[in-house]
Scaffold this active site. Structure first.
Site, PDB file in Angstrom:
ATOM      1  N   PRO A 151      58.905 -33.107  -9.558  1.00  0.00           N
ATOM      2  CA  PRO A 151      58.965 -32.543  -8.225  1.00  0.00           C
ATOM      3  C   PRO A 151      58.046 -33.259  -7.230  1.00  0.00           C
ATOM      4  O   PRO A 151      57.073 -33.905  -7.621  1.00  0.00           O
ATOM      5  CB  PRO A 151      58.500 -31.090  -8.425  1.00  0.00           C
ATOM      6  CG  PRO A 151      58.564 -30.846  -9.884  1.00  0.00           C
ATOM      7  CD  PRO A 151      58.312 -32.179 -10.531  1.00  0.00           C
ATOM      8  N   GLU A 152      58.368 -33.109  -5.932  1.00  0.00           N
ATOM      9  CA  GLU A 152      57.558 -33.684  -4.869  1.00  0.00           C
ATOM     10  C   GLU A 152      57.048 -32.559  -3.968  1.00  0.00           C
ATOM     11  O   GLU A 152      57.081 -31.386  -4.358  1.00  0.00           O
ATOM     12  CB  GLU A 152      58.385 -34.723  -4.101  1.00  0.00           C
ATOM     13  CG  GLU A 152      58.896 -35.854  -4.991  1.00  0.00           C
ATOM     14  CD  GLU A 152      59.715 -36.893  -4.252  1.00  0.00           C
ATOM     15  OE1 GLU A 152      59.536 -37.041  -3.017  1.00  0.00           O
ATOM     16  OE2 GLU A 152      60.541 -37.574  -4.900  1.00  0.00           O
ATOM     17  N   LYS A 194      51.526 -32.776  -4.564  1.00  0.00           N
ATOM     18  CA  LYS A 194      52.544 -32.311  -5.502  1.00  0.00           C
ATOM     19  C   LYS A 194      51.997 -31.265  -6.466  1.00  0.00           C
ATOM     20  O   LYS A 194      52.651 -30.960  -7.466  1.00  0.00           O
ATOM     21  CB  LYS A 194      53.082 -33.496  -6.310  1.00  0.00           C
ATOM     22  CG  LYS A 194      53.671 -34.630  -5.489  1.00  0.00           C
ATOM     23  CD  LYS A 194      54.116 -35.756  -6.414  1.00  0.00           C
ATOM     24  CE  LYS A 194      54.596 -36.966  -5.631  1.00  0.00           C
ATOM     25  NZ  LYS A 194      55.032 -38.071  -6.543  1.00  0.00           N
ATOM     26  N   ARG A 243      48.247 -54.098   5.580  1.00  0.00           N
ATOM     27  CA  ARG A 243      49.262 -55.027   5.100  1.00  0.00           C
ATOM     28  C   ARG A 243      49.807 -54.550   3.748  1.00  0.00           C
ATOM     29  O   ARG A 243      49.627 -55.197   2.719  1.00  0.00           O
ATOM     30  CB  ARG A 243      48.685 -56.436   4.994  1.00  0.00           C
ATOM     31  CG  ARG A 243      48.310 -57.053   6.342  1.00  0.00           C
ATOM     32  CD  ARG A 243      47.896 -58.501   6.170  1.00  0.00           C
ATOM     33  NE  ARG A 243      48.953 -59.295   5.539  1.00  0.00           N
ATOM     34  CZ  ARG A 243      50.004 -59.798   6.165  1.00  0.00           C
ATOM     35  NH1 ARG A 243      50.170 -59.570   7.462  1.00  0.00           N
ATOM     36  NH2 ARG A 243      50.894 -60.525   5.525  1.00  0.00           N
ATOM     37  N   ARG A 256      63.497 -50.183  -8.954  1.00  0.00           N
ATOM     38  CA  ARG A 256      64.723 -49.639  -9.531  1.00  0.00           C
ATOM     39  C   ARG A 256      65.326 -48.495  -8.753  1.00  0.00           C
ATOM     40  O   ARG A 256      66.507 -48.219  -8.873  1.00  0.00           O
ATOM     41  CB  ARG A 256      64.464 -49.189 -10.968  1.00  0.00           C
ATOM     42  CG  ARG A 256      63.415 -48.090 -11.095  1.00  0.00           C
ATOM     43  CD  ARG A 256      63.164 -47.738 -12.546  1.00  0.00           C
ATOM     44  NE  ARG A 256      62.173 -46.700 -12.686  1.00  0.00           N
ATOM     45  CZ  ARG A 256      62.442 -45.409 -12.607  1.00  0.00           C
ATOM     46  NH1 ARG A 256      63.686 -45.013 -12.422  1.00  0.00           N
ATOM     47  NH2 ARG A 256      61.498 -44.515 -12.741  1.00  0.00           N
TER      48      ARG A 256
END
Length: 278
Positions: free
Chosen positions: A2-3, A57, A155, A263
């Site tokens: 979960p976030e 979280k 950066r 990914r």
């Protein structure tokens, strides 16, 4: 997963049910699920639930006993859930802690976490302050545009920066993808290449997406559901996450791509270019 939205939904549901309840005990299924403070476990018996909040979280329980506050921080990690008895899981052996209450009408809370990327921490007030300072960056729903702009003067590639918990706490892969698509920003653009307008747009979209996801109960992707067993419907509003090869929802004529170097980065090559954003 979960976030932030899923953790916020969990905190709200548990807060509505448990604030004021007296703790009977905290039982552990395995000692190594506790990151810090296992020697203070017995203290919690007889304490009362004062607040249940979210940081990043994680869900933070605050208990009070004889005027002294202590805390239990439940990191949800990639697979962690806090569950009430109404929620059923396929593999109950991964329930690693149970928080029980003296009042039979107050349901116990289970900490279920099959992959154990998250842990529990049992902390006093000073310990919680150190823990928060060490592990959590700014709160994305509270950070001002000026504060947010200061974080982007570096950066670093934009998507990893949004997901860096010690910089901005709570955003993971799902919401980073959705935020960047709606803000029309490439995941790999360097943060300090964003102009004032792009920074303002990103800040607005970030807060809008997270609030909308909370209102929808989060995103039930894979094994996630809320403490009461309900699923979050925001997954039905995902525009790019998991949609490689599908037409861009902006109808620009391009298809959603998945970055080879990361990914799970999904983006539209036409709507989200790497050129400097004004």
């Amino acid at each position: 997963m979960p976030e932030l939205p899923e953790a916020e939904v969990a905190a709200r549901q548990l807060r509505a049910r448990l604030v004021g309840a007296q703790v009977a005990d905290i039982r552990l299924g395995r000692a190594d699920i506790v990151r810090e403070g296992i020697r203070s476990l017995d203290w919690y018996a007889g304490s009362a639930v004062h607040t249940i909040d979210r940081r990043g979280k994680s869900v933070v329980f605050t208990f009070v006993k004889h005027g002294e506050p202590r805390h239990l921080v439940a990191e949800l990690g990639m697979t962690g859930l806090l569950l009430l008895p109404s929620a059923q899981v396929r593999f109950p052996q991964h329930t690693h802690a149970v928080l029980s209450f003296t009042d039979p009408s107050c349901p116990p809370v289970r900490y279920w976490n099959p992959r154990r990327f998250g842990r529990l921490s049992l902390l006093d007030a000073d310990g919680l302050r150190r823990y928060v300072d060490r592990r959590f960056g700014c709160e994305p729903l509270a950070v001002t545009k000026e504060q947010f702009a200061a974080l982007l003067r570096c950066r670093r590639r934009l998507k990893p920066l949004l997901m860096h918990q010690q910089t901005i706490a709570g955003i993971g892969n799902i919401y980073a993808n959705e935020i960047l698509f709606r803000a029309r920003l490439h995941p790999n653009i360097v943060a300090n290449r964003l102009g004032i307008g792009a920074v303002s747009r990103l800040h607005t979209v970030m807060q809008s997406v997270l609030r909308e996801a909370i209102d929808c109960g989060g995103s039930s992707v894979k094994d996630y559901f809320a403490p009461n067993g309900s699923e979050g419907s925001y997954k039905d509003r995902h525009l790019v996450y998991g949609k490689a090869g599908q037409p861009c929802p902006n109808r620009c004529g391009a298809v959603i791509r998945r970055l080879q170097s990361e990914r799970s980065s999904f983006f539209c090559p036409r709507c989200q270019t790497r050129r400097r954003q004004a």
